[in-house]
Scaffold this motif. Structure first.
Motif, PDB file in Angstrom:
ATOM      1  N   VAL A 360       0.840  -1.196   0.000  1.00  0.00           N
ATOM      2  CA  VAL A 360       0.000   0.000   0.000  1.00  0.00           C
ATOM      3  C   VAL A 360       0.871   1.239   0.000  1.00  0.00           C
ATOM      4  O   VAL A 360       1.796   1.362   0.796  1.00  0.00           O
ATOM      5  CB  VAL A 360      -0.934   0.028   1.225  1.00  0.00           C
ATOM      6  CG1 VAL A 360      -1.704   1.343   1.282  1.00  0.00           C
ATOM      7  CG2 VAL A 360      -1.894  -1.147   1.178  1.00  0.00           C
ATOM      8  N   GLY A 361       0.577   2.196  -0.924  1.00  0.00           N
ATOM      9  CA  GLY A 361       1.273   3.470  -0.985  1.00  0.00           C
ATOM     10  C   GLY A 361       2.662   3.316  -1.597  1.00  0.00           C
ATOM     11  O   GLY A 361       3.071   2.234  -2.006  1.00  0.00           O
ATOM     12  N   PRO A 362       3.444   4.407  -1.647  1.00  0.00           N
ATOM     13  CA  PRO A 362       3.087   5.748  -1.175  1.00  0.00           C
ATOM     14  C   PRO A 362       2.221   6.559  -2.138  1.00  0.00           C
ATOM     15  O   PRO A 362       1.781   7.650  -1.788  1.00  0.00           O
ATOM     16  CB  PRO A 362       4.445   6.421  -0.982  1.00  0.00           C
ATOM     17  CG  PRO A 362       5.314   5.765  -2.021  1.00  0.00           C
ATOM     18  CD  PRO A 362       4.840   4.338  -2.122  1.00  0.00           C
ATOM     19  N   ARG A 363       1.971   6.038  -3.370  1.00  0.00           N
ATOM     20  CA  ARG A 363       1.135   6.807  -4.284  1.00  0.00           C
ATOM     21  C   ARG A 363      -0.280   6.892  -3.750  1.00  0.00           C
ATOM     22  O   ARG A 363      -0.805   5.943  -3.178  1.00  0.00           O
ATOM     23  CB  ARG A 363       1.119   6.150  -5.673  1.00  0.00           C
ATOM     24  CG  ARG A 363       2.408   6.301  -6.454  1.00  0.00           C
ATOM     25  CD  ARG A 363       2.207   5.969  -7.929  1.00  0.00           C
ATOM     26  NE  ARG A 363       1.573   4.659  -8.113  1.00  0.00           N
ATOM     27  CZ  ARG A 363       0.442   4.491  -8.770  1.00  0.00           C
ATOM     28  NH1 ARG A 363      -0.203   5.519  -9.294  1.00  0.00           N
ATOM     29  NH2 ARG A 363      -0.070   3.271  -8.910  1.00  0.00           N
ATOM     30  N   SER A 364      -0.896   8.054  -3.955  1.00  0.00           N
ATOM     31  CA  SER A 364      -2.242   8.275  -3.446  1.00  0.00           C
ATOM     32  C   SER A 364      -3.169   8.742  -4.561  1.00  0.00           C
ATOM     33  O   SER A 364      -2.737   9.443  -5.495  1.00  0.00           O
ATOM     34  CB  SER A 364      -2.228   9.336  -2.339  1.00  0.00           C
ATOM     35  OG  SER A 364      -3.542   9.682  -1.945  1.00  0.00           O
TER      36      SER A 364
END
Length: 699
Positions: A360-364
């Motif tokens: 999960v992430g770090p792109r949001s």
């Protein structure tokens, strides 16, 4: 004849996050609050602020006319540094030091990485110019400023469309006269340019850190100044005539004009507000040591509060090329709350890594397009989508029903991620939730270990839109004894903005071994710093300021310091050099579990924090008690997927829960801005202050 009610004394806090912009209106006399959330507008963050203010004004006519303080937190500065959206900036430095930004400290943050990468300097080589001048390390002039050369350089900047100039001359921490002379020439030739002086931004030793911080200040200055000007103008047009404050990275606010001069001080503006609110609410609950956990739409933040105070650090970096690797970013050496920021929020995108594991992430997904559930074009699975699939969120109650969620789109996005792994939507959602919590816990453990803090003894105060949704699972993994969910948890960073006092921090290099300390000279330097700091506080020149003193100290030969608190006023007269040394050794030992009697100690920098007296004393809301029962707060039931199977969970309305009530898990406690998820072994008690307290020790 009836008496006219007294006018309201209102304060507004507004905090811009990566996904939502939060608002709190607080009546400083009664403690009553009004909350609002709007989707952040990345193209122009001020638009979301103005839209939210207009919504509040429509519900409360005359709102801005009766507002004495508006406090603002923004991610604009840190985003500009990361995304490189600041102004075209030039650097004027001592001749021969033009390449300090690229030479850095000549230290590799990873000795074995053959493809080591550092962030590009904010100022390109062609705009880094050397000035003929020189000072001795004591501040004594060796070579005067070549004013003709400076004028010629400034004239050349016109062809480069320079908007801002950073001035950082060698040894200007000892004497800023040369920098002021250069600044005078720049302003005379180009009054349209923004100018930042290192002797004002960071008057401390270490050329690279001082230059980097001053350049960062100059780089974001045109952007932040223009943004604040537009926002203030829009508010003025709507009747606002009060004080406009901006939250600093230290947890104190400063006037708008000071923020325009020192924008680098607001690099961690929003998160600081939440930590200050957590500390304040913990103090009301009689808790001086706690862990503040803020999980919003884009990131999660963790900060330790010990003895009622959040730790400060002066070794802060942005735009790191390697996550959690000190030395891989751009140093911004102004005081910052020592918090950990992780790219795991409600909008963080889940993906399958090269090992076939869900990460999960770090792109949001941010606010545009946002999670798939928002129905705004996003099609990648996020933590929010997983929470919706698991039944932790009510699709019809998100933001009180103002923003319904699309459960079908969330399920489709989550199922698509799990399909290559042979997982259905529910199993994939569990994996996303577990991956998000594990990444937060792993990072938090390292951060707390570096601070010398044991997480198993700290209750966790959770806030942010996603904080209460995930905190019980996270706290169990950390071994925390208790979880606290304060009122208005979903917008607590905005609440913290209006609870924070007006403050200003300043520093001055004073490098000397403690066996040669001149305490009278130190006192004089501190008094000069007090006078300088007071001018940046509204009414500070009238003597309504309390000052706190520190010294950065180290063993001779070390490359890092430990901050040691020092007394002021009458207590200073009884202080001795031996006591200063003893306080350093005590602080050093508490952090590193040992000290040394055979190594000399020296001071490096003096630090001072000035706080405006009377600020930050507003009342907080206290819940009423009507005698209703827990069953009256029950809204209904919903199927919730928990580890171990699906459960028909009761759903409670937090607004109807009163002090003295208890709720046994598994259960959900819903409020407009967030939802608290209680697992099977959790029991929540509502305290006198309306805080949800979840005891985890027996589970």
């Amino acid at each position: 004849m009836t008496d006219t009610p007294p006018p309201e004394t209102l304060r507004i806090g507004t905090d811009i996050g990566g996904t939502f912009t939060d608002f709190v209106v607080l009546d400083a006399d009664t403690g009553q609050i009004t909350l609002e959330k709007r989707l952040t507008t990345p193209d122009d963050p001020s638009r979301a602020v103005v839209d939210g203010i207009d919504v509040l004004r429509a519900a409360r006519p005359g709102l801005l006319e009766r507002t004495e303080i508006l406090a603002h937190g923004t991610t604009l500065v840190i985003n500009a540094l990361i995304e490189r959206t600041g102004g075209t900036t030039a650097l004027l430095t001592t001749e021969g030091f033009e390449d300090v930004l690229e030479i850095r400290r000549e230290v590799r943050y990873d000795a074995y990485d053959l493809e080591l990468a550092f962030p590009r300097p904010l100022v390109p080589r062609r705009l880094r110019r050397g000035v003929r001048e020189r000072l001795h390390a004591s501040g004594r002039e060796l070579v005067p400023v070549d004013t003709g050369q400076v004028g010629a350089i400034v004239d050349e900047f016109a062809a480069e469309n320079v908007e801002s100039v950073a001035i950082c001359l060698l040894h200007s921490y000892a004497d800023g006269d040369h920098e002021r002379e250069v600044a005078r020439i720049v302003r005379e030739r180009r009054p349209d340019l923004w100018v930042s002086l290192s002797s004002e931004v960071l008057p401390e030793v270490r050329e690279y850190e001082r230059t980097s911080t001053t350049v960062a200040n100059a780089y974001v200055q045109p952007l932040l100044a223009g943004y604040l000007r537009r926002l203030r103008s829009a508010l003025d047009e709507r009747g606002f005539a009060g004080n406009f404050y901006v939250m600093q990275s230290t947890g104190g606010v400063i006037p708008l004009e000071v923020a325009r001069t020192f924008p680098v001080r607001v690099v961690e503006s929003g998160p600081a507000g939440g930590v200050m609110a957590a500390a304040r609410i913990g103090a009301r609950a009689g808790i001086s040591d706690l862990l503040a956990f803020d999980m919003g739409g884009t990131t999660a933040k963790v900060a330790a509060v010990v003895n009622g105070q959040a730790a400060l650090t002066h070794d802060y970096e942005v735009a790191r090329t390697a996550h959690f690797r000190p030395g891989s970013g751009i140093p911004v050496c102004t005081p910052v709350l020592d918090l950990l920021e992780i790219g795991t929020g409600g909008g963080s995108i889940a993906h399958i890594d090269s090992l076939g594991l869900i990460k999960v992430g770090p792109r949001s997904a941010g606010s545009v397009p946002g999670p798939a559930a928002y129905g705004r074009g996003g099609d990648q699975p996020t933590v929010t989508d997983a929470d919706l699939v698991l039944g932790h969120l009510d699709p019809d109650h998100f933001l009180g029903g103002e923003m319904p969620l699309r459960a079908d789109l969330a399920a489709a996005a989550v199922a698509a991620l799990g399909e290559p792994l042979g997982l259905d939507a529910v199993a994939t959602a569990h994996a996303i939730r577990e991956a998000a919590q594990e990444s937060m816990v792993a990072a938090a453990r390292v951060h707390l270990a570096e601070l010398g803090v044991e997480p198993s003894r700290l209750p966790v105060v959770a806030y942010g839109g996603a904080g209460p949704v995930h905190v019980v699972g996270l706290a169990r993994k950390l071994g925390a004894p208790r979880v606290l969910i304060p009122p208005a948890a979903g917008v607590m960073s905005a609440l913290g903005l209006i609870l924070a006092p007006a403050t200003f921090e300043t520093s001055q290099t004073y490098k000397v071994k403690t066996d040669r300390l001149d305490l009278d000279l130190m006192d004089d330097l501190f008094r000069q710093m007090e006078k300088s700091a007071a001018q940046f506080l509204p009414g500070g020149d009238a003597g309504r300021v309390t000052c706190t003193r520190w010294a950065d100290m180290r063993y001779v030969g070390q490359g890092f310091e430990v901050s040691v608190g020092l007394p002021g006023g009458d207590d200073w007269r009884s202080l001795s050099a031996d006591e200063v040394t003893a306080q350093f050794k005590s602080a050093y030992e508490s952090r590193y579990s040992r000290s040394y009697d055979d190594v000399a100690v020296e001071t490096m920098n003096l630090r001072l924090r000035a706080t405006l007296d009377g600020d930050g004393t507003v009342r907080l809301p206290t819940p009423a008690t009507t005698g209703r029962t827990v069953s009256e707060a029950l809204k209904g039931h919903r199927d919730v997927h928990l580890p171990g199977g699906t459960v028909r969970c009761p759903v409670y309305d937090r607004a109807l829960l009163e002090p003295g009530m208890t709720v046994a898990g598994p259960a959900l406690v819903q409020e407009r801005e967030t939802t608290t998820v209680l697992d099977r072994d959790a029991t929540a008690a509502i305290g006198d202050l309306g805080i949800i307290s979840i005891d985890l020790k027996g589970a």
